[in-house]
Design a protein around this motif. Structure first.
Motif, PDB file in Angstrom:
ATOM      1  N   PHE A 196       0.837  -1.199   0.000  1.00  0.00           N
ATOM      2  CA  PHE A 196       0.000   0.000   0.000  1.00  0.00           C
ATOM      3  C   PHE A 196       0.877   1.256   0.000  1.00  0.00           C
ATOM      4  N   HIS A 197       1.955   1.254   0.797  1.00  0.00           N
ATOM      5  CA  HIS A 197       2.880   2.394   0.812  1.00  0.00           C
ATOM      6  C   HIS A 197       3.377   2.695  -0.592  1.00  0.00           C
ATOM      7  N   GLU A 198       3.805   1.650  -1.292  1.00  0.00           N
ATOM      8  CA  GLU A 198       4.337   1.827  -2.641  1.00  0.00           C
ATOM      9  C   GLU A 198       3.294   2.423  -3.569  1.00  0.00           C
ATOM     10  N   GLU A 199       2.080   1.895  -3.500  1.00  0.00           N
ATOM     11  CA  GLU A 199       1.021   2.382  -4.388  1.00  0.00           C
ATOM     12  C   GLU A 199       0.607   3.815  -4.055  1.00  0.00           C
ATOM     13  N   ILE A 200       0.488   4.122  -2.768  1.00  0.00           N
ATOM     14  CA  ILE A 200       0.074   5.471  -2.387  1.00  0.00           C
ATOM     15  C   ILE A 200       1.193   6.466  -2.676  1.00  0.00           C
ATOM     16  N   GLN A 201       2.456   6.017  -2.595  1.00  0.00           N
ATOM     17  CA  GLN A 201       3.585   6.897  -2.932  1.00  0.00           C
ATOM     18  C   GLN A 201       3.544   7.260  -4.414  1.00  0.00           C
ATOM     19  N   LYS A 202       3.160   6.306  -5.261  1.00  0.00           N
ATOM     20  CA  LYS A 202       3.016   6.594  -6.697  1.00  0.00           C
ATOM     21  C   LYS A 202       1.990   7.706  -6.899  1.00  0.00           C
ATOM     22  N   ILE A 203       0.878   7.607  -6.190  1.00  0.00           N
ATOM     23  CA  ILE A 203      -0.150   8.641  -6.299  1.00  0.00           C
ATOM     24  C   ILE A 203       0.381   9.978  -5.799  1.00  0.00           C
ATOM     25  N   ASP A 204       1.074   9.949  -4.667  1.00  0.00           N
ATOM     26  CA  ASP A 204       1.636  11.167  -4.084  1.00  0.00           C
ATOM     27  C   ASP A 204       2.621  11.821  -5.046  1.00  0.00           C
ATOM     28  N   ASP A 205       3.428  11.022  -5.724  1.00  0.00           N
ATOM     29  CA  ASP A 205       4.406  11.557  -6.676  1.00  0.00           C
ATOM     30  C   ASP A 205       3.736  12.188  -7.883  1.00  0.00           C
ATOM     31  N   GLU A 206       2.551  11.732  -8.238  1.00  0.00           N
ATOM     32  CA  GLU A 206       1.842  12.253  -9.409  1.00  0.00           C
ATOM     33  C   GLU A 206       1.081  13.539  -9.125  1.00  0.00           C
ATOM     34  N   ILE A 207       0.798  13.824  -7.860  1.00  0.00           N
ATOM     35  CA  ILE A 207       0.015  15.007  -7.514  1.00  0.00           C
ATOM     36  C   ILE A 207       0.905  16.238  -7.516  1.00  0.00           C
ATOM     37  N   ASP A 208       0.462  17.261  -8.193  1.00  0.00           N
ATOM     38  CA  ASP A 208       1.189  18.524  -8.245  1.00  0.00           C
ATOM     39  C   ASP A 208       0.782  19.370  -7.040  1.00  0.00           C
ATOM     40  N   GLU A 209       1.642  19.371  -5.996  1.00  0.00           N
ATOM     41  CA  GLU A 209       1.317  20.088  -4.767  1.00  0.00           C
ATOM     42  C   GLU A 209       1.159  21.594  -4.989  1.00  0.00           C
ATOM     43  N   GLU A 210       1.892  22.132  -5.957  1.00  0.00           N
ATOM     44  CA  GLU A 210       1.786  23.567  -6.214  1.00  0.00           C
ATOM     45  C   GLU A 210       0.361  23.940  -6.628  1.00  0.00           C
ATOM     46  N   ALA A 211      -0.279  23.064  -7.385  1.00  0.00           N
ATOM     47  CA  ALA A 211      -1.645  23.328  -7.823  1.00  0.00           C
ATOM     48  C   ALA A 211      -2.642  23.155  -6.684  1.00  0.00           C
ATOM     49  N   MET A 212      -2.266  22.331  -5.702  1.00  0.00           N
ATOM     50  CA  MET A 212      -3.171  22.079  -4.593  1.00  0.00           C
ATOM     51  C   MET A 212      -2.955  23.057  -3.434  1.00  0.00           C
ATOM     52  N   PHE A 213      -1.871  23.805  -3.437  1.00  0.00           N
ATOM     53  CA  PHE A 213      -1.533  24.802  -2.426  1.00  0.00           C
ATOM     54  C   PHE A 213      -1.042  24.207  -1.109  1.00  0.00           C
ATOM     55  N   ILE A 214      -1.133  22.906  -0.939  1.00  0.00           N
ATOM     56  CA  ILE A 214      -0.639  22.284   0.284  1.00  0.00           C
ATOM     57  C   ILE A 214       0.052  20.977  -0.079  1.00  0.00           C
ATOM     58  N   ASP A 215       0.909  20.524   0.802  1.00  0.00           N
ATOM     59  CA  ASP A 215       1.608  19.257   0.592  1.00  0.00           C
ATOM     60  C   ASP A 215       1.096  18.268   1.629  1.00  0.00           C
ATOM     61  N   ILE A 216       0.173  17.435   1.215  1.00  0.00           N
ATOM     62  CA  ILE A 216      -0.374  16.419   2.107  1.00  0.00           C
ATOM     63  C   ILE A 216       0.548  15.210   2.060  1.00  0.00           C
ATOM     64  N   LYS A 217       0.944  14.733   3.199  1.00  0.00           N
ATOM     65  CA  LYS A 217       1.781  13.532   3.265  1.00  0.00           C
ATOM     66  C   LYS A 217       0.866  12.324   3.096  1.00  0.00           C
ATOM     67  N   MET A 218       0.758  11.867   1.859  1.00  0.00           N
ATOM     68  CA  MET A 218      -0.195  10.822   1.506  1.00  0.00           C
ATOM     69  C   MET A 218       0.130   9.475   2.151  1.00  0.00           C
ATOM     70  N   VAL A 219       1.403   9.107   2.222  1.00  0.00           N
ATOM     71  CA  VAL A 219       1.753   7.782   2.721  1.00  0.00           C
ATOM     72  C   VAL A 219       1.349   7.613   4.189  1.00  0.00           C
ATOM     73  N   PRO A 220       1.740   8.527   5.090  1.00  0.00           N
ATOM     74  CA  PRO A 220       1.299   8.346   6.482  1.00  0.00           C
ATOM     75  C   PRO A 220      -0.222   8.401   6.634  1.00  0.00           C
ATOM     76  N   LEU A 221      -0.868   9.297   5.901  1.00  0.00           N
ATOM     77  CA  LEU A 221      -2.322   9.386   5.958  1.00  0.00           C
ATOM     78  C   LEU A 221      -2.953   8.098   5.442  1.00  0.00           C
ATOM     79  N   GLY A 222      -2.441   7.603   4.336  1.00  0.00           N
ATOM     80  CA  GLY A 222      -2.958   6.367   3.765  1.00  0.00           C
ATOM     81  C   GLY A 222      -2.755   5.182   4.686  1.00  0.00           C
ATOM     82  N   GLU A 223      -1.605   5.143   5.361  1.00  0.00           N
ATOM     83  CA  GLU A 223      -1.336   4.030   6.282  1.00  0.00           C
ATOM     84  C   GLU A 223      -2.335   4.010   7.431  1.00  0.00           C
ATOM     85  N   VAL A 224      -2.657   5.174   7.965  1.00  0.00           N
ATOM     86  CA  VAL A 224      -3.638   5.257   9.049  1.00  0.00           C
ATOM     87  C   VAL A 224      -4.990   4.739   8.567  1.00  0.00           C
TER      88      VAL A 224
END
Length: 83
Positions: free
Chosen positions: A32-60
């Motif tokens: 799951f970490h690997e898959e969610i990291q792929k998603i996190d790498d694809e998201i353009d944080e500049e467009a979202m205005f924030i940097d959400i740490k997807m892996v820790p959130l996804g793990e929870v």
């Protein structure tokens, strides 16, 4: 008749399935970490205005889901064979 067979089969294997999930939780979390990291790498944080740490959130979220599934499997289910 099919539903009855399915329900009886589920009752027979539910504890084994719960144990399987528990025994392999670390492996599932790693995948799951690997898959969610792929998603996190694809998201353009500049467009979202924030940097959400997807892996820790996804793990929870995944751990909560696995606990819920195990709980469902090991707790006594209401008698659904009457349907």
């Amino acid at each position: 008749m099919r539903r009855l067979i399915r329900e009886v089969t589920f009752q027979l294997v539910r504890h084994d399935l719960a144990r399987f999930l528990q025994d392999h939780e670390a492996e599932m979390i790693q995948i799951f970490h690997e898959e969610i990291q792929k998603i996190d790498d694809e998201i353009d944080e500049e467009a979202m205005f924030i940097d959400i740490k997807m892996v820790p959130l996804g793990e929870v979220v995944l751990k909560a889901a696995l606990r819920a599934i195990r709980r469902f499997l090991v707790e006594k289910a209401p008698d659904s064979l009457d349907d």
